[in-house]
Design a protein around this motif. Structure first.
Motif, mmCIF file in Angstrom:
data_model
loop_
_atom_site.group_PDB
_atom_site.id
_atom_site.type_symbol
_atom_site.label_atom_id
_atom_site.label_comp_id
_atom_site.label_asym_id
_atom_site.label_seq_id
_atom_site.Cartn_x
_atom_site.Cartn_y
_atom_site.Cartn_z
ATOM 1 N N PHE A 192 8.412 4.601 -9.191
ATOM 2 C CA PHE A 192 9.219 4.106 -9.731
ATOM 3 C C PHE A 192 9.619 4.426 -11.004
ATOM 4 N N GLU A 244 -3.255 4.265 -20.063
ATOM 5 C CA GLU A 244 -3.778 3.058 -19.664
ATOM 6 C C GLU A 244 -2.483 2.427 -18.600
ATOM 7 N N LEU A 296 7.338 -0.884 -18.748
ATOM 8 C CA LEU A 296 5.564 -0.812 -18.893
ATOM 9 C C LEU A 296 5.046 -2.213 -19.198
ATOM 10 N N ILE A 297 3.462 -2.032 -19.101
ATOM 11 C CA ILE A 297 3.199 -2.918 -19.340
ATOM 12 C C ILE A 297 2.280 -2.934 -20.583
ATOM 13 N N ARG A 334 3.611 2.018 -1.051
ATOM 14 C CA ARG A 334 4.424 1.857 -2.333
ATOM 15 C C ARG A 334 3.419 2.155 -3.367
ATOM 16 N N LEU A 335 2.178 1.801 -3.089
ATOM 17 C CA LEU A 335 1.204 2.075 -4.433
ATOM 18 C C LEU A 335 0.679 3.951 -4.176
ATOM 19 N N GLU A 361 -2.663 5.515 -15.500
ATOM 20 C CA GLU A 361 -3.791 5.222 -15.310
ATOM 21 C C GLU A 361 -3.565 4.169 -14.404
ATOM 22 N N TYR A 362 -3.327 3.007 -14.888
ATOM 23 C CA TYR A 362 -3.160 1.819 -13.844
ATOM 24 C C TYR A 362 -3.250 1.568 -12.683
ATOM 25 N N ILE A 363 -2.351 3.001 -12.248
ATOM 26 C CA ILE A 363 -1.155 2.721 -10.581
ATOM 27 C C ILE A 363 -2.925 3.327 -9.919
ATOM 28 N N ASP A 385 0.733 -1.101 -0.358
ATOM 29 C CA ASP A 385 -0.268 0.718 -0.347
ATOM 30 C C ASP A 385 1.079 1.661 0.231
ATOM 31 N N ARG A 404 4.001 7.984 -15.257
ATOM 32 C CA ARG A 404 3.242 6.566 -14.131
ATOM 33 C C ARG A 404 3.838 6.739 -12.304
ATOM 34 N N ARG A 456 -6.254 3.915 -11.147
ATOM 35 C CA ARG A 456 -6.839 2.297 -10.274
ATOM 36 C C ARG A 456 -6.848 1.115 -9.778
ATOM 37 N N LEU A 457 -5.613 0.642 -9.392
ATOM 38 C CA LEU A 457 -4.838 0.024 -8.663
ATOM 39 C C LEU A 457 -5.408 0.721 -6.878
#
Lengths: 411, 229
Positions: free
Chosen positions: B89, B104, B96-97, B83-84, B107-109, B81, B156, B111-112
């Motif tokens: 990082f 996206e 990247l994914i 880290r999030l 945005e992923y961070i 949590d 990100r 979203r998490l």
């Protein structure tokens, strides 16, 4: 976004995904399709057995099974029918018959047969003879010496339509009766043994020949509706038995009359589950292998997601969701192909005439029509879905357990 | 105000039958809003120290406190949590994914973190505009250059307004021009958003941008230089 990510992930390596989808779709399609053929074959066997003068329910003298002679007959069957009619569902058909062992003779040949006295009009929708394909014609109600025999017996006796035959059997007084008949028609049936065994004469002629008065050896009841293989008739059989306690008769449904068939039916579902399991085991290895390969290829990515703060449980669900997508797409394709295949075969069925001898031995129809039930459909899909997700747990746990530091070192 | 406190941290790894000491009692204190480089040759312990500060690995001995939270007293879920929400990082290999677009990925961070969709979109677009990628929202990483990918990684890292951004050799895979641009971007983010930046490097050009350079050698602090701003 998780769903979107899982969907895109499974298409990272389209060739690998297509291979596993093909395995799932073939597995599911074969599960449903072969189950429908097996069920069709089984229901065909039940229908043949019921059609083969067994009926759904039969009333006979208690000793007739062990000693099928006219001594063990039902006196005054008409009053018995009046008594039981109110207990039967609307549309039930009731027939009286006389069944006795006999010998049929021509001038050159003879053969052991079962002589069956019937009323042809009443046999329609009751037994195979009511609807059997016929060469020549059936005897009419006032025909005194007409006989209908099977095609196989006709060939065995080396005779033809309109020729005379002589039937011999035991009379009620114990003497041997013999009577000349003229062949009016020749029937065909699903099984050549049936054609060789049963010869049909008018009920009144059989009664007169065997000196039975108005008696019969059995009363057959055919109930309305399909899919008798799944219907429990024991409550109706019991209520009929209770009504007839003052008579010397026994009431049996087809499961009691055909215990071997009943045992086979009870084993059928177990066979089906074993079949599902065998197909799934092969498919399951493919699923685990595919998902595991995909997981190891993306080790760094799982490490990254953890580094960014994604909890292991979320990684677990993400990988399991990918397995779910593979299963859902494969199952969708499998169901579609199976249903189209079943639909295409539903009119013509699979013709096993080339293997007629073999299939007849087991009472299987020459043409197998697929029968698909919601239960079989659901079981096949749930087997693949639930077991597929179970085997998908292992790669998902693997993915969730990677640590960022170990994966970042991985090249 | 202290943002990161590393006290007497030791860490060793097993390499086959040999135990290798990566950090040998290192102590550093980083103030909020610093722009600091960890310098040193390969194998000196820079990445290990960054992993420790990021909570990706735990020390064998010593204490690490980030944003007032002592890692020793935290469960792995709480570390995740932290880290999030508080640490960003940036990795050397972009990381990247690949199946997600630039938008996206950033945005992923959020979203998490459970940020609602409208807010997510607004923040992601704003941050991508800040890093100069407003026209490349729909591009996948494979459709971006190395410099652009690393900009997405920076976006990100800072989209959730973290307290610290940890960057492990962020310019190592970039040419000097793109490396320069990236450092300028990081400096701007450091200045405008008061985010603490700690990055590892052994590139002298990169060190020039740092206001503080901590030299690591054999798992120890060899030198700690501060530049006058």
């Amino acid at each position: 976004m998780y769903t979107q990510l899982a969907w895109r992930n499974i298409w990272r390596n389209p060739r690998r995904t297509l291979i596993i989808l093909t395995a799932i779709f073939i597995g599911v399609a074969s599960m449903i399709f072969l189950a429908s053929l097996m069920r069709g074959m089984m229901e065909g066997m039940v229908d043949n057995a019921i059609d083969n003068l067994t009926g759904h329910i039969r009333i006979r003298h208690p000793d007739f099974r062990n000693d099928p002679s006219v001594e063990n007959r039902i006196p005054d069957p008409d009053s018995l029918i009046k008594e039981i009619k109110p207990l039967l569902p609307g549309g039930a058909r009731i027939v009286e018959r006389i069944l006795v062992d006999g010998v049929i003779n021509t001038s050159r040949e003879n053969a052991g047969v079962i002589m069956v006295g019937i009323e042809p009009e009443k046999e329609k929708n009751c037994s195979f003879i009511g609807d059997a394909p016929l060469e020549g014609q059936f005897f009419s109600d006032d025909d005194k010496n007409g006989i209908v025999i099977g095609r196989a017996l006709l060939e065995k006796l080396g005779t033809r339509i309109n020729r005379k035959v002589v039937l011999m059997s035991q009379r009620a007084d114990g003497e041997i009766a013999s009577r000349a008949f003229r062949i009016r028609g020749v029937y065909r049936s699903q099984m050549s043994d049936t054609e060789k065994t049963f010869v049909f004469v008018p009920l009144h002629t059989a009664r007169k020949m065997l000196m039975l008065g108005e008696d019969a050896t059995e009363i057959g009841i055919t109930l309305p509706g399909d899919r008798m293989a799944d219907t429990d008739l024991s409550p109706l059989t019991e209520s009929l038995s209770e009504r007839l306690t003052d008579r010397v008769v026994v009431v049996e449904d087809w499961r009691q009359m055909l215990p071997a068939m009943n045992a086979y039916l009870e084993m059928f579902d177990a066979f089906l589950y074993i079949w599902y399991l065998v197909v799934f085991v092969a498919m399951g290895f493919g699923i685990v292998n595919t998902v595991l390969m995909a997981v190891y290829e993306r080790m760094r990515e799982f490490g990254l997601l953890k580094a960014l703060g994604m909890r292991p449980i979320r990684i677990f669900w993400m990988v399991l969701r990918e397995t779910l997508f593979l299963l859902a797409v494969g199952m969708g394709m499998g169901n579609l192909v199976a249903l189209v295949g079943i639909h295409l075969l539903s009119g013509t069925g699979i013709d096993l005439t080339a293997f007629a001898k073999g299939v007849e031995m087991w009472g299987i129809s020459r043409v197998i029509l697929p029968v698909v039930t919601a239960g079989d459909f659901l079981t096949a899909n749930l087997t693949v879905l639930i077991l597929g997700l179970v085997v998908g747990i292992y790669p998902a746990i693997k993915a969730a357990r990677f640590t960022p530091v170990e994966t970042m070192r991985h090249v | 105000m202290v943002s990161v406190s590393v006290t007497d941290v030791e860490k060793s790894y097993r390499q086959g039958d040999v135990t290798v000491s990566a950090l040998s009692g290192i102590t550093i204190s980083v103030e909020k809003g610093e722009f600091m480089a960890l310098a040193g040759p390969s194998g000196s312990g820079k990445t290990t120290l960054l992993n420790m500060i990021g909570g990706l690995d735990l020390p064998d001995r010593g204490e690490i406190i980030v944003d007032g939270r002592n890692f020793r007293q935290m469960k792995s879920g709480d570390l995740a949590d932290l880290r999030l929400r508080r640490i960003g990082f940036v990795f050397q290999a972009y990381n990247l994914i690949p199946v997600l677009t630039a938008e996206e990925n950033v945005e992923y961070i959020l979203r998490l973190q459970g940020v609602e969709k409208a807010k997510r979109k607004k923040r992601v677009r704003a941050i991508l505009e800040e890093v100069g990628l407003s026209g490349m929202l729909d591009r996948k990483p494979s459709e971006l250059s190395g410099g652009q990918q690393q900009r997405v990684a920076v976006a990100r890292a800072i989209v959730s307004n973290p307290a610290i951004v940890l960057a492990d050799e962020p310019t190592a895979n970039l040419d000097s021009k793109n490396g320069e641009k990236l450092l300028e971007l990081m400096k701007t983010m450091n200045r405008e958003k008061a985010v603490t930046f700690i990055f590892s490097t052994h590139d002298a050009m990169v060190m020039e941008h740092a206001r503080r350079i901590v030299h690591i050698r054999d798992g120890c602090v060899a030198d700690d230089q501060r530049k006058e701003s």
